[in-house]
Design an enzyme around this catalytic site. Structure first.
Site, PDB file in Angstrom:
ATOM      1  CG  ASN A  56      -0.147   0.057   2.524  1.00 41.36           C
ATOM      2  OD1 ASN A  56       0.616   0.667   2.627  1.00 41.36           O
ATOM      3  ND2 ASN A  56      -0.342  -0.980   3.092  1.00 41.36           N
TER       4      ASN A  56
ATOM      5  CG  ASP B 250      -7.001  -4.807   6.779  1.00 38.25           C
ATOM      6  OD1 ASP B 250      -6.302  -4.742   7.755  1.00 38.25           O
ATOM      7  OD2 ASP B 250      -7.502  -3.612   5.980  1.00 38.25           O
TER       8      ASP B 250
ATOM      9  CE  LYS C 200       6.681 -13.297 -14.470  1.00 39.31           C
ATOM     10  NZ  LYS C 200       7.578 -12.966 -15.453  1.00 39.31           N
TER      11      LYS C 200
ATOM     12  CB  ILE D 284      -0.326  -6.252  14.628  1.00 39.08           C
ATOM     13  CG1 ILE D 284       0.057  -7.201  13.429  1.00 39.08           C
ATOM     14  CG2 ILE D 284       0.733  -6.175  15.888  1.00 39.08           C
ATOM     15  CD1 ILE D 284       0.972  -6.644  12.668  1.00 39.08           C
TER      16      ILE D 284
ATOM     17  CG  PHE E 247      -2.148   5.864  13.368  1.00 38.38           C
ATOM     18  CD1 PHE E 247      -1.328   5.519  14.360  1.00 38.38           C
ATOM     19  CD2 PHE E 247      -2.221   7.281  12.792  1.00 38.38           C
ATOM     20  CE1 PHE E 247      -0.397   6.582  15.014  1.00 38.38           C
ATOM     21  CE2 PHE E 247      -1.292   7.972  13.241  1.00 38.38           C
ATOM     22  CZ  PHE E 247      -0.378   7.779  14.480  1.00 38.38           C
TER      23      PHE E 247
ATOM     24  CE  LYS F 211      -8.635  -2.552  14.011  1.00 37.34           C
ATOM     25  NZ  LYS F 211      -7.542  -2.560  13.273  1.00 37.34           N
TER      26      LYS F 211
HETATM   27  O1  C5P Z   1      -8.659  -2.117  10.617  1.00 34.67           O
HETATM   28  P1  C5P Z   1      -7.685  -1.131  10.036  1.00 34.67           P
HETATM   29  O2  C5P Z   1      -6.518  -1.712   9.336  1.00 34.67           O
HETATM   30  O3  C5P Z   1      -8.407   0.187   9.566  1.00 34.67           O
HETATM   31  O4  C5P Z   1      -7.059  -0.656  11.633  1.00 34.67           O
HETATM   32  C1  C5P Z   1      -5.857   0.275  11.335  1.00 34.67           C
HETATM   33  C2  C5P Z   1      -5.116   0.292  12.637  1.00 34.67           C
HETATM   34  O5  C5P Z   1      -4.946  -1.190  13.188  1.00 34.67           O
HETATM   35  C3  C5P Z   1      -3.672   0.654  12.585  1.00 34.67           C
HETATM   36  O6  C5P Z   1      -3.348   1.344  13.853  1.00 34.67           O
HETATM   37  C4  C5P Z   1      -2.832  -0.478  12.014  1.00 34.67           C
HETATM   38  O7  C5P Z   1      -1.520  -0.248  12.561  1.00 34.67           O
HETATM   39  C5  C5P Z   1      -3.717  -1.735  12.927  1.00 34.67           C
HETATM   40  N1  C5P Z   1      -3.419  -3.044  12.136  1.00 34.67           N
HETATM   41  C6  C5P Z   1      -2.756  -3.913  12.761  1.00 34.67           C
HETATM   42  N2  C5P Z   1      -2.811  -5.273  12.165  1.00 34.67           N
HETATM   43  C7  C5P Z   1      -3.672  -5.515  11.149  1.00 34.67           C
HETATM   44  C8  C5P Z   1      -4.370  -4.386  10.554  1.00 34.67           C
HETATM   45  C9  C5P Z   1      -4.295  -3.295  11.336  1.00 34.67           C
HETATM   46  O8  C5P Z   1      -2.118  -3.691  13.839  1.00 34.67           O
HETATM   47  N3  C5P Z   1      -3.553  -6.623  10.528  1.00 34.67           N
END
Ligand code: C5P
Length: 395
Positions: free
Chosen positions: A203, A272, A282, A300, A316, A334
């Protein structure tokens, strides 16, 4: 007493450097001034000499100056290099290491912290190349002061005014040691999810916000561990640094590091979803359509916040719509202590910009942190985190 080497470049805001020198001396700084040729079109060296109490330096190659204090000695003397005003041209020179006069040579020669207070017409400030140069300097750990919005000498209105002298002096002061000896784990940057040996899904995250938080937290006295996805930023000094590539690697490292942390700030843009299988070879082109099977990664920050002994956990939320709604929902789902929400995909601020703005939410309140440099924003966010952390731990 701290030694400030003040670089004055050629913009109309150069007249403000007289006041700046006066205020710096009032704060007990010893000030030596370097002026570029064009700065001397706006204000005379005599004025700045009288205010600083030292002869003003103007030339790179000057036999008499070399005897008195040449550029290497000046660079060694400085505890802080401050450029105010910094023109677009000076910023471009610094960003590219072009050393063709005394000031740009000094920028390469100093080893002390560097601060720049840009001043220019708003269109020049917004020009992509200027923003790229600024981003470059921030990556090189130059601290940006301003610029401010408002009416300009050219009659236009916008971002580009030099920050007022008193605010520049305030910005030079070391941040308060609000996070002294606190252990903080910070994630930053994107993750990279491989499909096959040559392709991956990622991303637009640049890692700038997470890195700015790590650098500023360290300046505020914290012991920082930065877990970073692949970014084009320099590894910050004095910070424990672990580089990862995938969401799964980031999860493993964070879970290994999380015990004994006082705070965790999840600034990484973690994927995600990740490809369900990584092909060993490949993937070949086949047919007109190709469907990719993805599976969810582990969240996480939510996993950290679910721990029995969880650190103060900050997430965030980067959103393109319904910012408040999504941020509040994530805060609750969360189990976070705080969430910093920002718009992405806008003209200014967000993922790849040197600037950002945040709307911060915690269970009992919210605060808006207005658009500014990511360094300044990191300071403001860390100050708020330390306030909420103290409130929670004294409750
Ligand atoms: O659900 P979303 O991805 O929008 O949430 C964003 C927040 O969750 C950020 O703080 C990001 O670092 C954390 N996050 C994470 N692990 C993931 C997805 C998002 O720690 N797999």
């Amino acid at each position: 007493m701290k030694n400030v080497l003040l670089g004055v470049t050629g913009g109309i805001a150069a007249y403000k450097s007289a006041e700046l020198i006066r205020l710096l001396r009032q704060q007990n700084y010893d000030v030596r001034v370097v002026m570029t040729d064009s700065a001397m079109e706006f204000i005379t060296p005599l004025t700045l000499q009288a205010l600083s109490g030292h002869a003003v330096h103007t030339k790179l190659l000057d036999a008499s100056e070399e005897n008195a204090m040449g550029h290497i000695n000046l660079a060694r003397w400085a505890d802080i290099l401050l450029i105010a005003p910094a023109t677009a041209s000076c910023i471009a020179k610094f960003a590219h290491g072009l050393a063709d006069d005394l000031l740009s040579t000094l920028y390469l020669a100093v080893q002390c912290p560097v601060y720049i207070a840009p001043a220019m017409n708003q269109a020049m400030w917004h020009k992509t190349v200027t923003q790229e140069n600024i981003a470059q300097l921030i990556m090189h750990q130059v601290t940006l002061i301003g610029p401010e919005a408002g009416s300009q000498a050219c009659g236009e209105i916008g971002l580009g005014r030099m920050t007022e002298a008193s605010d520049i002096v305030a910005a030079l002061d070391a941040p308060e040691q609000l996070l002294l000896n606190k252990k903080i784990l910070i994630t930053a940057g994107p993750t990279r999810e491989p499909l096959d040996p040559v392709r991956y899904i990622t991303n637009r995250s640049s890692g700038k916000m997470g890195y700015a938080l790590a650098i500023q937290a360290e300046k505020m006295g914290a012991q920082v561990t930065l877990v970073s996805g692949p970014v084009a930023l320099e590894k910050p000094s004095n910070i424990a640094f672990i580089s990862v590539e995938t969401a799964a690697e980031m999860y493993t490292v964070v879970m290994q590091q999380v015990s004994e942390q006082d705070m965790m700030i999840a600034a990484a843009a973690v994927a995600d979803y990740t490809p369900a299988t990584v092909q060993a070879d490949k993937i070949k082109k086949q047919g007109d359509e190709s469907i990719l099977a993805l599976q969810k990664t582990q969240d996480i920050v939510a996993s950290v916040a679910a721990l029995k002994d969880k650190p103060f956990t900050v997430g965030f939320a980067a959103e393109t719509k319904n910012l408040e709604h999504y941020a509040q929902e994530k805060l609750q789902r969360k189990n976070l202590d705080m969430i910093a929400a920002n718009w992405v995909g806008q003209a200014e601020g967000g993922f790849d910009s040197a600037l950002n703005a945040l709307q911060v939410y915690w269970p009992e309140g919210t605060k808006n942190l207005a658009m500014c440099s990511k360094n300044e924003l990191a300071n403001q966010l860390l100050t708020l985190i330390s306030e909420r952390y103290n409130a929670k731990n004294s409750a």
